[in-house]
Design a protein around this motif. Structure first.
Motif, PDB file in Angstrom:
ATOM      1  N   SER A  23       0.821  -1.207   0.000  1.00  0.00           N
ATOM      2  CA  SER A  23       0.000   0.000   0.000  1.00  0.00           C
ATOM      3  C   SER A  23       0.857   1.260   0.000  1.00  0.00           C
ATOM      4  CB  SER A  23      -0.927   0.015   1.219  1.00  0.00           C
ATOM      5  OG  SER A  23      -1.785  -1.103   1.183  1.00  0.00           O
ATOM      6  N   ASN A  24       2.053   1.173   0.558  1.00  0.00           N
ATOM      7  CA  ASN A  24       2.913   2.348   0.702  1.00  0.00           C
ATOM      8  C   ASN A  24       4.023   2.454  -0.335  1.00  0.00           C
ATOM      9  OD1 ASN A  24       1.512   3.189   2.995  1.00  0.00           O
ATOM     10  ND2 ASN A  24       2.764   1.915   4.329  1.00  0.00           N
ATOM     11  N   GLN A  25       4.184   1.459  -1.192  1.00  0.00           N
ATOM     12  CA  GLN A  25       5.346   1.465  -2.087  1.00  0.00           C
ATOM     13  C   GLN A  25       5.006   1.439  -3.570  1.00  0.00           C
ATOM     14  OE1 GLN A  25       8.231  -1.446  -0.891  1.00  0.00           O
ATOM     15  NE2 GLN A  25       8.574  -0.457   1.065  1.00  0.00           N
ATOM     16  N   GLY A  26       3.806   1.821  -3.938  1.00  0.00           N
ATOM     17  CA  GLY A  26       3.482   1.931  -5.353  1.00  0.00           C
ATOM     18  C   GLY A  26       3.282   0.619  -6.081  1.00  0.00           C
ATOM     19  N   TYR A  27       2.965  -0.423  -5.353  1.00  0.00           N
ATOM     20  CA  TYR A  27       2.659  -1.698  -5.989  1.00  0.00           C
ATOM     21  C   TYR A  27       1.202  -1.676  -6.434  1.00  0.00           C
ATOM     22  CZ  TYR A  27       6.918  -3.725  -3.910  1.00  0.00           C
ATOM     23  OH  TYR A  27       8.206  -4.006  -3.543  1.00  0.00           O
ATOM     24  N   HIS A  28       0.902  -2.402  -7.488  1.00  0.00           N
ATOM     25  CA  HIS A  28      -0.464  -2.483  -7.993  1.00  0.00           C
ATOM     26  C   HIS A  28      -0.905  -3.945  -7.958  1.00  0.00           C
ATOM     27  CE1 HIS A  28      -0.364   1.672  -9.306  1.00  0.00           C
ATOM     28  NE2 HIS A  28       0.822   1.435  -9.828  1.00  0.00           N
ATOM     29  N   TYR A  29      -1.656  -4.300  -6.935  1.00  0.00           N
ATOM     30  CA  TYR A  29      -2.212  -5.645  -6.805  1.00  0.00           C
ATOM     31  C   TYR A  29      -3.695  -5.593  -7.125  1.00  0.00           C
ATOM     32  CZ  TYR A  29       1.748  -8.173  -4.881  1.00  0.00           C
ATOM     33  OH  TYR A  29       2.948  -8.809  -4.730  1.00  0.00           O
ATOM     34  N   PHE A  30      -4.137  -6.555  -7.920  1.00  0.00           N
ATOM     35  CA  PHE A  30      -5.531  -6.607  -8.342  1.00  0.00           C
ATOM     36  C   PHE A  30      -6.110  -7.984  -8.070  1.00  0.00           C
ATOM     37  CE2 PHE A  30      -3.432  -3.533 -11.093  1.00  0.00           C
ATOM     38  CZ  PHE A  30      -4.310  -2.458 -11.082  1.00  0.00           C
ATOM     39  N   ILE A  31      -7.403  -8.007  -7.805  1.00  0.00           N
ATOM     40  CA  ILE A  31      -8.163  -9.255  -7.786  1.00  0.00           C
ATOM     41  C   ILE A  31      -8.660  -9.481  -9.209  1.00  0.00           C
ATOM     42  CG2 ILE A  31     -10.262 -10.414  -6.940  1.00  0.00           C
ATOM     43  CD1 ILE A  31      -8.231 -10.076  -4.727  1.00  0.00           C
ATOM     44  N   ILE A  32      -8.412 -10.667  -9.736  1.00  0.00           N
ATOM     45  CA  ILE A  32      -8.968 -11.044 -11.034  1.00  0.00           C
ATOM     46  C   ILE A  32     -10.371 -11.563 -10.760  1.00  0.00           C
ATOM     47  CG2 ILE A  32      -8.770 -12.550 -13.057  1.00  0.00           C
ATOM     48  CD1 ILE A  32      -5.746 -12.888 -12.239  1.00  0.00           C
ATOM     49  N   GLU A  33     -11.351 -10.989 -11.426  1.00  0.00           N
ATOM     50  CA  GLU A  33     -12.742 -11.421 -11.271  1.00  0.00           C
ATOM     51  C   GLU A  33     -13.345 -11.719 -12.640  1.00  0.00           C
ATOM     52  OE1 GLU A  33     -14.414  -8.842  -7.510  1.00  0.00           O
ATOM     53  OE2 GLU A  33     -14.558  -7.926  -9.488  1.00  0.00           O
ATOM     54  N   THR A  34     -14.297 -12.650 -12.650  1.00  0.00           N
ATOM     55  CA  THR A  34     -15.086 -12.841 -13.856  1.00  0.00           C
ATOM     56  C   THR A  34     -15.968 -11.605 -14.021  1.00  0.00           C
ATOM     57  OG1 THR A  34     -16.962 -13.855 -12.719  1.00  0.00           O
ATOM     58  CG2 THR A  34     -15.195 -15.337 -13.458  1.00  0.00           C
ATOM     59  N   ILE A  35     -16.596 -11.474 -15.160  1.00  0.00           N
ATOM     60  CA  ILE A  35     -17.526 -10.363 -15.375  1.00  0.00           C
ATOM     61  C   ILE A  35     -18.673 -10.432 -14.364  1.00  0.00           C
ATOM     62  CG2 ILE A  35     -19.181  -9.385 -17.039  1.00  0.00           C
ATOM     63  CD1 ILE A  35     -16.164  -8.770 -17.567  1.00  0.00           C
ATOM     64  N   GLU A  36     -18.977 -11.646 -13.890  1.00  0.00           N
ATOM     65  CA  GLU A  36     -20.024 -11.827 -12.873  1.00  0.00           C
ATOM     66  C   GLU A  36     -19.504 -11.552 -11.464  1.00  0.00           C
ATOM     67  OE1 GLU A  36     -19.152 -14.372 -15.069  1.00  0.00           O
ATOM     68  OE2 GLU A  36     -20.731 -13.912 -16.526  1.00  0.00           O
ATOM     69  N   LYS A  37     -18.263 -11.064 -11.371  1.00  0.00           N
ATOM     70  CA  LYS A  37     -17.610 -10.675 -10.108  1.00  0.00           C
ATOM     71  C   LYS A  37     -17.260 -11.858  -9.203  1.00  0.00           C
ATOM     72  CE  LYS A  37     -19.338  -6.036 -10.264  1.00  0.00           C
ATOM     73  NZ  LYS A  37     -20.013  -4.956  -9.669  1.00  0.00           N
ATOM     74  N   ILE A  38     -17.019 -13.020  -9.805  1.00  0.00           N
ATOM     75  CA  ILE A  38     -16.530 -14.177  -9.049  1.00  0.00           C
ATOM     76  C   ILE A  38     -15.010 -14.034  -8.941  1.00  0.00           C
ATOM     77  CG2 ILE A  38     -16.260 -16.695  -9.013  1.00  0.00           C
ATOM     78  CD1 ILE A  38     -18.840 -16.772 -10.796  1.00  0.00           C
ATOM     79  N   PRO A  39     -14.460 -13.991  -7.728  1.00  0.00           N
ATOM     80  CA  PRO A  39     -13.010 -13.861  -7.582  1.00  0.00           C
ATOM     81  C   PRO A  39     -12.271 -15.113  -8.063  1.00  0.00           C
ATOM     82  CG  PRO A  39     -14.136 -13.627  -5.451  1.00  0.00           C
ATOM     83  CD  PRO A  39     -15.160 -14.029  -6.459  1.00  0.00           C
ATOM     84  N   VAL A  40     -11.234 -14.897  -8.858  1.00  0.00           N
ATOM     85  CA  VAL A  40     -10.489 -15.982  -9.489  1.00  0.00           C
ATOM     86  C   VAL A  40      -9.081 -16.096  -8.912  1.00  0.00           C
ATOM     87  CG1 VAL A  40      -9.491 -16.748 -11.690  1.00  0.00           C
ATOM     88  CG2 VAL A  40     -11.800 -15.753 -11.635  1.00  0.00           C
ATOM     89  N   GLY A  41      -8.401 -14.973  -8.776  1.00  0.00           N
ATOM     90  CA  GLY A  41      -7.016 -14.976  -8.334  1.00  0.00           C
ATOM     91  C   GLY A  41      -6.519 -13.555  -8.208  1.00  0.00           C
ATOM     92  N   THR A  42      -5.206 -13.408  -8.259  1.00  0.00           N
ATOM     93  CA  THR A  42      -4.607 -12.085  -8.140  1.00  0.00           C
ATOM     94  C   THR A  42      -3.501 -11.909  -9.177  1.00  0.00           C
ATOM     95  OG1 THR A  42      -3.666 -10.490  -6.573  1.00  0.00           O
ATOM     96  CG2 THR A  42      -2.914 -12.750  -6.370  1.00  0.00           C
ATOM     97  N   ILE A  43      -3.296 -10.659  -9.555  1.00  0.00           N
ATOM     98  CA  ILE A  43      -2.268 -10.298 -10.520  1.00  0.00           C
ATOM     99  C   ILE A  43      -1.666  -8.974 -10.058  1.00  0.00           C
ATOM    100  CG2 ILE A  43      -3.872  -9.079 -12.054  1.00  0.00           C
ATOM    101  CD1 ILE A  43      -2.293 -10.362 -14.436  1.00  0.00           C
ATOM    102  N   TYR A  44      -0.395  -8.777 -10.352  1.00  0.00           N
ATOM    103  CA  TYR A  44       0.236  -7.551  -9.838  1.00  0.00           C
ATOM    104  C   TYR A  44       1.362  -7.072 -10.726  1.00  0.00           C
ATOM    105  CZ  TYR A  44       4.263 -10.308  -8.392  1.00  0.00           C
ATOM    106  OH  TYR A  44       5.367 -11.115  -8.399  1.00  0.00           O
TER     107      TYR A  44
END
Length: 163
Positions: free
Chosen positions: A54-75
């Motif tokens: 949160s403090n160092q400029g990293y970009h972490y995302f939750i990968i979701e289907t269009i139906e908003k089902i969480p799949v994984g993470t990408i960064y």
């Protein structure tokens, strides 16, 4: 909160409410076995990690289907001195392994890295024995440039070589 949308998936910024799910995924055996740090992570370690990203400029995302089902993470990590960043992902929700949803997620994050963050390259550290992920990264345009150690290789995607 940031959203990056594709046709089959979307990426949304990781928030504090996602931490329990991320920790559960990160400690799953199919994820652990391909990580550089292969020990189970405690809640305290996980909270410290979240504060750091949160403090160092990293970009972490939750990968979701269009139906908003969480799949994984990408960064993509914070920028290196020569204007690159580490990139990586994992699927935590096993029912999506092999579905190809990460292909679109990867293309979205690559476009974001090069067009919005103005990075010159992305790199990934991949377990040398993980032929599936090595082939996946090559399909995305990454090239193997070195062995990090006996167990991991470094793969790089240059801005001017993206597909």
């Amino acid at each position: 909160m940031m959203f990056l949308k594709g046709k089959y998936c979307q990426l949304r910024s990781v928030e504090e409410v996602d931490l329990s799910l991320l920790l559960e995924w990160r400690n799953k055996e199919h994820v652990l076995q391909n990580m550089e740090y292969q020990k189970h992570i405690s809640w305290e370690e996980h909270l410290q990690w979240f504060k750091t990203i949160s403090n160092q400029g990293y970009h972490y995302f939750i990968i979701e289907t269009i139906e908003k089902i969480p799949v994984g993470t990408i960064y993509i990590s914070g920028k290196t001195l020569d204007n690159g960043a580490e990139s990586g992902l994992y699927i935590g929700n096993e029912e999506f392994i092999g579905t190809g949803i990460t292909i679109e997620a990867s293309r979205i994050i690559i476009q974001y890295a090069f067009e919005h963050e103005n990075l010159d390259y992305l790199f990934a550290k991949v377990k040398a024995s993980n032929d599936t992920i090595i082939a996946y990264n090559k399909m995305l345009g990454f090239k193997t440039i070195s062995k990090e150690n006996m167990a991991f290789i470094k793969m790089v995607l240059m801005k001017d070589s993206k597909k």
